[in-house]
Design an enzyme around this catalytic site. Structure first.
Site, mmCIF file in Angstrom:
data_model
loop_
_atom_site.group_PDB
_atom_site.id
_atom_site.type_symbol
_atom_site.label_atom_id
_atom_site.label_comp_id
_atom_site.label_asym_id
_atom_site.label_seq_id
_atom_site.Cartn_x
_atom_site.Cartn_y
_atom_site.Cartn_z
ATOM 1 N N ARG A 170 -6.840 12.469 -5.251
ATOM 2 C CA ARG A 170 -8.128 11.876 -4.870
ATOM 3 C C ARG A 170 -9.209 12.917 -4.596
ATOM 4 N NH1 ARG A 170 -11.302 9.526 -3.935
ATOM 5 N NH2 ARG A 170 -11.418 7.968 -2.283
ATOM 6 N N ASP A 188 -6.676 -2.337 -7.718
ATOM 7 C CA ASP A 188 -7.237 -3.009 -6.548
ATOM 8 C C ASP A 188 -7.428 -4.478 -6.870
ATOM 9 O OD1 ASP A 188 -8.429 -2.240 -3.763
ATOM 10 O OD2 ASP A 188 -9.718 -3.796 -4.584
ATOM 11 N N TYR A 235 -14.904 -11.571 -0.621
ATOM 12 C CA TYR A 235 -15.652 -10.352 -0.972
ATOM 13 C C TYR A 235 -16.845 -10.659 -1.872
ATOM 14 C CZ TYR A 235 -12.001 -7.529 1.134
ATOM 15 O OH TYR A 235 -11.139 -6.961 2.023
ATOM 16 N N ARG A 264 0.822 -1.218 0.000
ATOM 17 C CA ARG A 264 0.000 0.000 0.000
ATOM 18 C C ARG A 264 0.856 1.268 0.000
ATOM 19 N NH1 ARG A 264 -5.600 -0.512 1.510
ATOM 20 N NH2 ARG A 264 -6.236 -2.477 0.598
ATOM 21 N N ARG A 288 -3.394 6.810 0.781
ATOM 22 C CA ARG A 288 -3.900 8.005 1.470
ATOM 23 C C ARG A 288 -2.962 8.621 2.501
ATOM 24 N NH1 ARG A 288 -9.593 5.444 2.874
ATOM 25 N NH2 ARG A 288 -8.093 3.791 3.295
HETATM 26 O O1 CP3 Z 1 0.145 0.774 -3.176
HETATM 27 C C1 CP3 Z 1 -0.376 -0.366 -3.349
HETATM 28 O O2 CP3 Z 1 -0.230 -1.298 -2.567
HETATM 29 C C2 CP3 Z 1 -1.112 -0.610 -4.648
HETATM 30 C C3 CP3 Z 1 -2.510 -0.443 -4.628
HETATM 31 C C4 CP3 Z 1 -3.426 -1.395 -3.875
HETATM 32 C C5 CP3 Z 1 -4.688 -0.976 -3.394
HETATM 33 N N1 CP3 Z 1 -5.340 -2.063 -2.914
HETATM 34 C C6 CP3 Z 1 -5.180 0.412 -3.484
HETATM 35 C C7 CP3 Z 1 -6.308 0.812 -2.645
HETATM 36 C C8 CP3 Z 1 -3.301 -2.762 -3.599
HETATM 37 C C9 CP3 Z 1 -2.141 -3.709 -3.842
HETATM 38 C C10 CP3 Z 1 -4.532 -3.167 -2.987
HETATM 39 C C11 CP3 Z 1 -4.828 -4.550 -2.602
HETATM 40 C C12 CP3 Z 1 -6.033 -4.821 -1.820
HETATM 41 N N2 CP3 Z 1 -7.274 -4.259 -1.923
HETATM 42 C C13 CP3 Z 1 -6.118 -5.843 -0.858
HETATM 43 C C14 CP3 Z 1 -4.994 -6.792 -0.505
HETATM 44 C C15 CP3 Z 1 -3.999 -6.177 0.402
HETATM 45 C C16 CP3 Z 1 -4.455 -6.044 1.833
HETATM 46 O O3 CP3 Z 1 -4.486 -4.899 2.296
HETATM 47 O O4 CP3 Z 1 -4.726 -7.053 2.481
HETATM 48 C C17 CP3 Z 1 -7.426 -5.843 -0.352
HETATM 49 C C18 CP3 Z 1 -7.957 -6.756 0.734
HETATM 50 C C19 CP3 Z 1 -8.154 -4.841 -1.047
HETATM 51 C C20 CP3 Z 1 -9.586 -4.486 -0.903
HETATM 52 C C21 CP3 Z 1 -9.747 -3.075 -0.497
HETATM 53 N N3 CP3 Z 1 -9.626 -2.008 -1.367
HETATM 54 C C22 CP3 Z 1 -10.022 -2.549 0.781
HETATM 55 C C23 CP3 Z 1 -10.236 -3.381 2.030
HETATM 56 C C24 CP3 Z 1 -10.053 -1.145 0.650
HETATM 57 C C25 CP3 Z 1 -10.333 -0.144 1.728
HETATM 58 C C26 CP3 Z 1 -8.986 0.163 2.314
HETATM 59 C C27 CP3 Z 1 -9.024 1.211 3.382
HETATM 60 O O5 CP3 Z 1 -7.893 1.451 3.864
HETATM 61 O O6 CP3 Z 1 -10.046 1.786 3.701
HETATM 62 C C28 CP3 Z 1 -9.784 -0.829 -0.691
HETATM 63 C C29 CP3 Z 1 -9.696 0.519 -1.287
HETATM 64 C C30 CP3 Z 1 -8.308 0.907 -1.655
HETATM 65 N N4 CP3 Z 1 -7.476 0.140 -2.420
HETATM 66 C C31 CP3 Z 1 -7.651 2.134 -1.352
HETATM 67 C C32 CP3 Z 1 -6.402 2.088 -1.981
HETATM 68 C C33 CP3 Z 1 -5.344 3.157 -2.017
HETATM 69 C C34 CP3 Z 1 -8.240 3.316 -0.594
HETATM 70 C C35 CP3 Z 1 -9.083 4.024 -1.598
HETATM 71 C C36 CP3 Z 1 -9.216 5.494 -1.418
HETATM 72 O O7 CP3 Z 1 -8.341 6.238 -1.901
HETATM 73 O O8 CP3 Z 1 -10.239 5.901 -0.854
#
Ligand code: CP3
Length: 400
Positions: free
Chosen positions: A70, A106, A181, A57, A61
């Protein structure tokens, strides 16, 4: 169609090292650097000039420059606009100088094309979750070029824009985590709906996991063909399963996904989050690198996995909130637990928290580089005459 075949990437890495020429005196560590970036070398358990580091990640943010983008565009739109997704991928590389970039996207992105209606709030929300075997039958195995062409376009931009020292990691969700999911419909602590479906409908569950696996194999292949230099499978919810269910459901689907990628010659990384009880089984996933969450000491992971597998991890993301001195000793502890054997990629034990101070991450990246500079040279010299690490190697023909 891809502009670059995997072989073309290999040639690029093989001929143009980050140093840009042969002026430096040859040492095993330098030779390794001139042949391939430290991140890829560590994945292949080869000597490295310093321990490579990136963090899960790393685009997101906690970065003001990400929040600025964003403010103008929603998350889904961001992932679907190649110029913006590439820009956000590059932000942490510019600021911190990590050893790898990870595609901004994602895990749920490729699932939409299977017939799942997806939104984010802020995690994934699905309007039509799977709840019956008939729902499973209705899902398609998606063709990535047709359903997510913007991802491959993002990768082609990044292949041009990234410095050679920061190869791009492509990624996908592991079938079980996507299953969670797709069946639950949204995030959950227990994923009780998803787990109930697994026990009540084992055959339909296997069929769903197979469809997810086949979609992810095609998706990851397309990413490698577009220029991704390593591929990672995130199994964020692996730890919800007992070893018995992991072996029966999640692991076969991971093996199916990764088996379809073995011929690509790129390092394959598997991250079974919260998987300390699953490591022995996960060792047979077909991955070359195992992502380790912060709950399992890397020394124990190395003992369980053996010398033929590299490890990635595993600083607790909460350590980044500690004063520098305490953070420093946590970084040292992780490095010590990883040991001197080749094959460690430094990372957090899970994604970076959104309230993290970016300066703490800068400190982390700099200290890992500084404290491991030259550390592996001795190991490199020792190993130079023979096969570092032994065991099976990857990408030998392509990038050696
Ligand atoms: O920088 C990176 O790692 C690349 C981008 C990336 C995102 N999601 C961007 C994202 C990657 C590799 C992921 C993987 C992801 N997404 C996983 C596996 C990794 C883990 O954390 O276990 C999972 C379970 C998801 C599903 C997901 N997407 C969730 C649970 C959320 C909410 C996260 C939160 O912190 O609230 C997302 C949204 C998401 N994916 C965001 C980002 C940057 C936040 C979106 C925003 O800007 O509002």
């Amino acid at each position: 169609m891809s502009l670059l075949e995997p072989g073309a990437n290999a040639t690029r890495a093989g001929s143009a090292g980050p140093a840009g020429g042969p002026a430096l005196p040859e040492t095993p560590a330098r030779r390794a650097l001139s042949v391939e970036p430290p991140f890829l070398a560590a994945c292949r358990r080869r000597p490295v000039p310093h321990t490579p580091v990136w963090v899960m990640r790393q685009a997101g943010r906690y970065l003001p420059e990400y929040r600025a983008i964003r403010e103008k565009v929603g998350f889904l739109a961001l992932t679907k606009t190649p110029e913006l997704a590439a820009e956000v991928t590059l932000q942490p590389i510019r600021r911190f100088g990590m050893d790898a970039a990870i595609l901004f996207s994602d895990i749920m992105t490729p699932v939409e094309g299977m017939g799942i209606s997806l939104d984010f709030d802020p995690g994934p929300v699905i309007a039509n979750p799977v709840s019956t075997p008939a729902d499973v039958d209705r899902l398609r195995v998606a063709d990535p070029e047709e359903t997510v062409p913007f991802v491959m376009e993002t990768i082609r931009i990044l292949h041009r824009e990234l410095p050679p020292s920061a190869p791009l990691i492509g990624f996908a969700g592991a079938p079980w985590t996507l299953f969670c999911y797709v069946v639950e419909g949204r995030g959950s602590k227990t994923f009780i709906r998803a787990k109930s479906f697994l026990f009540a409908e084992p055959e339909a569950s296997k069929a769903l996991l197979d469809k997810l696996a086949d979609t992810m194999t095609a998706y990851l292949r397309a990413q490698a063909e577009a220029g991704a230099r390593a591929l990672m499978l995130f199994d964020s919810w692996a730890g919800l399963l007992s070893p018995h269910e992991f072996r029966a459901f999640a692991l076969p689907a991971v093996r199916r996904t990764l088996a379809g990628l073995a011929d690509l010659g790129v390092p394959l990384i598997y991250f079974p989050n919260n998987g300390s009880t699953l490591l022995e089984d996960a060792a047979s996933s077909g991955a070359h690198v195992m992502g380790i969450d912060w709950r399992t000491p890397l020394s124990r992971a190395r003992d369980v996995l053996g010398p033929a597998m590299a490890v990635q991890g595993n600083l607790d993301p909460a350590a980044l909130f500690a004063p520098r001195e305490a953070l420093g000793s946590q970084i040292r502890r992780v490095l010590e637990e990883a040991g001197d054997a080749p094959g460690h990629v430094f990372n957090l034990g899970h994604g970076i928290e959104r309230h993290t101070d970016p300066d703490a991450l800068a400190y982390l990246v700099d200290r890992v580089h500084e404290w491991t500079e030259g550390r592996h040279a001795a190991a490199g010299q020792l190993l130079d005459g023979g096969e570092p690490g032994g065991g099976s190697r990857i990408g030998e023909d392509g990038e050696g």
